[in-house]
Design a protein around this motif. Structure first.
Motif, mmCIF file in Angstrom:
data_model
loop_
_atom_site.group_PDB
_atom_site.id
_atom_site.type_symbol
_atom_site.label_atom_id
_atom_site.label_comp_id
_atom_site.label_asym_id
_atom_site.label_seq_id
_atom_site.Cartn_x
_atom_site.Cartn_y
_atom_site.Cartn_z
ATOM 1 N N ARG A 99 36.686 34.225 45.709
ATOM 2 C CA ARG A 99 37.918 34.869 46.166
ATOM 3 C C ARG A 99 37.709 36.368 46.374
ATOM 4 O O ARG A 99 38.214 36.945 47.342
ATOM 5 C CB ARG A 99 39.051 34.629 45.163
ATOM 6 C CG ARG A 99 39.632 33.225 45.209
ATOM 7 C CD ARG A 99 40.891 33.120 44.365
ATOM 8 N NE ARG A 99 41.947 34.005 44.868
ATOM 9 C CZ ARG A 99 43.145 34.141 44.300
ATOM 10 N NH1 ARG A 99 43.430 33.463 43.204
ATOM 11 N NH2 ARG A 99 44.053 34.953 44.813
ATOM 12 N N MET A 100 36.979 36.992 45.469
ATOM 13 C CA MET A 100 36.754 38.428 45.594
ATOM 14 C C MET A 100 36.047 38.749 46.911
ATOM 15 O O MET A 100 36.423 39.684 47.632
ATOM 16 C CB MET A 100 35.933 38.938 44.409
ATOM 17 C CG MET A 100 35.792 40.444 44.353
ATOM 18 S SD MET A 100 37.340 41.300 43.955
ATOM 19 C CE MET A 100 37.455 41.009 42.180
ATOM 20 N N SER A 119 43.172 27.722 42.418
ATOM 21 C CA SER A 119 43.463 28.863 41.544
ATOM 22 C C SER A 119 44.798 28.760 40.828
ATOM 23 O O SER A 119 44.996 29.426 39.804
ATOM 24 C CB SER A 119 43.455 30.164 42.358
ATOM 25 O OG SER A 119 42.178 30.449 42.858
ATOM 26 N N GLU A 178 38.565 37.360 50.022
ATOM 27 C CA GLU A 178 39.869 38.008 50.167
ATOM 28 C C GLU A 178 39.724 39.481 50.537
ATOM 29 O O GLU A 178 40.608 40.049 51.179
ATOM 30 C CB GLU A 178 40.711 37.810 48.907
ATOM 31 C CG GLU A 178 41.140 36.356 48.761
ATOM 32 C CD GLU A 178 42.129 36.110 47.641
ATOM 33 O OE1 GLU A 178 43.170 36.789 47.588
ATOM 34 O OE2 GLU A 178 41.852 35.216 46.813
ATOM 35 N N ILE A 187 43.467 44.491 46.480
ATOM 36 C CA ILE A 187 43.162 43.081 46.192
ATOM 37 C C ILE A 187 42.044 42.973 45.156
ATOM 38 O O ILE A 187 42.047 42.068 44.318
ATOM 39 C CB ILE A 187 42.817 42.297 47.482
ATOM 40 C CG1 ILE A 187 42.827 40.786 47.205
ATOM 41 C CG2 ILE A 187 41.474 42.710 48.058
ATOM 42 C CD1 ILE A 187 44.155 40.240 46.765
ATOM 43 N N GLN A 188 41.105 43.893 45.168
ATOM 44 C CA GLN A 188 40.038 43.862 44.160
ATOM 45 C C GLN A 188 40.611 44.037 42.757
ATOM 46 O O GLN A 188 40.258 43.295 41.830
ATOM 47 C CB GLN A 188 39.006 44.955 44.457
ATOM 48 C CG GLN A 188 38.120 44.651 45.647
ATOM 49 C CD GLN A 188 37.212 45.812 46.015
ATOM 50 O OE1 GLN A 188 37.571 46.983 45.834
ATOM 51 N NE2 GLN A 188 36.037 45.503 46.545
ATOM 52 N N ARG A 220 41.213 36.776 35.677
ATOM 53 C CA ARG A 220 39.855 36.616 35.155
ATOM 54 C C ARG A 220 39.669 37.405 33.862
ATOM 55 O O ARG A 220 38.967 36.959 32.950
ATOM 56 C CB ARG A 220 38.833 37.060 36.205
ATOM 57 C CG ARG A 220 37.409 36.753 35.790
ATOM 58 C CD ARG A 220 36.456 36.693 36.955
ATOM 59 N NE ARG A 220 36.296 37.971 37.625
ATOM 60 C CZ ARG A 220 35.425 38.161 38.617
ATOM 61 N NH1 ARG A 220 34.683 37.164 39.047
ATOM 62 N NH2 ARG A 220 35.315 39.332 39.187
ATOM 63 N N HIS A 231 43.697 43.490 41.860
ATOM 64 C CA HIS A 231 44.625 42.390 41.600
ATOM 65 C C HIS A 231 43.897 41.138 41.114
ATOM 66 O O HIS A 231 44.364 40.455 40.194
ATOM 67 C CB HIS A 231 45.401 42.087 42.880
ATOM 68 C CG HIS A 231 46.399 40.993 42.752
ATOM 69 N ND1 HIS A 231 47.533 41.097 41.974
ATOM 70 C CD2 HIS A 231 46.441 39.750 43.305
ATOM 71 C CE1 HIS A 231 48.229 39.976 42.060
ATOM 72 N NE2 HIS A 231 47.591 39.142 42.851
ATOM 73 N N LEU A 232 42.759 40.832 41.705
ATOM 74 C CA LEU A 232 42.045 39.607 41.360
ATOM 75 C C LEU A 232 41.386 39.668 39.986
ATOM 76 O O LEU A 232 40.986 38.632 39.444
ATOM 77 C CB LEU A 232 40.994 39.287 42.427
ATOM 78 C CG LEU A 232 41.550 38.808 43.770
ATOM 79 C CD1 LEU A 232 40.422 38.598 44.769
ATOM 80 C CD2 LEU A 232 42.356 37.531 43.602
ATOM 81 N N GLU A 233 41.288 40.846 39.420
ATOM 82 C CA GLU A 233 40.715 40.954 38.083
ATOM 83 C C GLU A 233 41.706 40.533 37.000
ATOM 84 O O GLU A 233 41.305 40.269 35.866
ATOM 85 C CB GLU A 233 40.251 42.392 37.814
ATOM 86 C CG GLU A 233 38.982 42.780 38.546
ATOM 87 C CD GLU A 233 37.782 41.940 38.131
ATOM 88 O OE1 GLU A 233 37.770 41.422 36.998
ATOM 89 O OE2 GLU A 233 36.866 41.789 38.950
ATOM 90 N N TYR A 251 36.762 32.873 41.309
ATOM 91 C CA TYR A 251 37.146 34.270 41.489
ATOM 92 C C TYR A 251 36.038 35.118 42.104
ATOM 93 O O TYR A 251 36.322 36.119 42.768
ATOM 94 C CB TYR A 251 37.690 34.848 40.176
ATOM 95 C CG TYR A 251 39.150 34.492 40.030
ATOM 96 C CD1 TYR A 251 40.139 35.327 40.526
ATOM 97 C CD2 TYR A 251 39.537 33.281 39.473
ATOM 98 C CE1 TYR A 251 41.476 34.982 40.447
ATOM 99 C CE2 TYR A 251 40.872 32.921 39.388
ATOM 100 C CZ TYR A 251 41.839 33.774 39.878
ATOM 101 O OH TYR A 251 43.168 33.422 39.816
ATOM 102 N N HIS A 276 49.874 35.224 49.218
ATOM 103 C CA HIS A 276 48.526 35.585 49.654
ATOM 104 C C HIS A 276 48.164 34.905 50.972
ATOM 105 O O HIS A 276 47.602 35.543 51.872
ATOM 106 C CB HIS A 276 47.516 35.227 48.565
ATOM 107 C CG HIS A 276 47.559 36.148 47.387
ATOM 108 N ND1 HIS A 276 46.868 37.334 47.341
ATOM 109 C CD2 HIS A 276 48.235 36.067 46.213
ATOM 110 C CE1 HIS A 276 47.104 37.946 46.189
ATOM 111 N NE2 HIS A 276 47.933 37.192 45.491
#
Length: 212
Positions: A86-87, A156, A90, A197-198, A205, A200-202, A83, A133
């Protein structure tokens, strides 16, 4: 482990095993013996071998010359590594996509989003989430970046599935995020796309608390 549909034996075995891995009926560390799987799924060992190779390339199983195939075990350290990468990547891909996406590409993104909303099973939704994605990142027009992200997103899926199993209502929040992504892409709002996206990716995690 699922019912057989009108697909090739190779595809049937791959999707059946993938569903078992993502729904937890084949947990991490499970040995996958080709002969046993062939007998259970009523196919020859050839499509089983091909399916195992596919899943190994996606990071869902591990192949060893001596131990054979085993389901990959997810871990906290790997989660953080994936992640973090990805952060970084992405954010770059979303910014590029927002500036370059075409109407035809937006249509494909909306098509995948509609399929996600209609997906009855979590395993199907998880794979469509990956496709959603990647469909966006194709618009970034960077083949190398897309290749790296495809590898990360393949790995992922096991973490997204685990987060979904732990907290089923994240599917609703993810759907809100995905709709917002489409909106900012339509507006060509690069910075809005980055913020979306920032956030969303949390989600996965922050939910997963895995034993190392």
């Amino acid at each position: 482990m699922g019912s057989r549909t009108r697909v090739t034996a190779h595809e049937f075995v791959r999707e059946t095993l993938r569903e078992g891995i993502l729904n937890g009926s084949l947990p991490g560390g499970t040995r996958l013996v080709q002969a046993d799987l062939a007998a259970q799924l009523q196919v020859s060992t050839t499509p089983v071998r091909e399916a195992l190779r596919d899943l190994a390339s996606e990071g869902q199983i591990e192949l060893d010359a001596h131990r054979g195939a085993t389901v990959h075990q997810i871990s906290h350290d790997e989660l953080e590594e994936i992640y973090e990468l990805r952060m970084m990547l992405e954010v770059m891909a979303m910014r590029r996509a927002a500036k370059r996406i075409t109407p035809a590409q937006l249509t494909r993104v909306r098509t995948v989003l509609a399929a996600m909303q209609a997906a009855p099973q979590s395993a199907n939704w998880v794979m469509l989430n990956r496709d959603f994605h990647l469909t966006i990142y194709e618009a970034a027009d960077s083949p190398r970046l897309l290749s790296i992200l495809r590898t990360l997103l393949d790995t992922s899926v096991m973490y997204v599935s685990a987060a979904l199993e732990s907290t089923p209502n994240i599917r609703k929040q993810a759907s809100i995020d995905h709709k917002r992504m489409v909106e900012v892409l339509v507006q060509r709002d690069a910075e809005g796309a980055v913020r979306t996206i920032q956030d969303h990716l949390e989600i996965p995690r922050s939910i997963l608390h895995l034993d190392t």
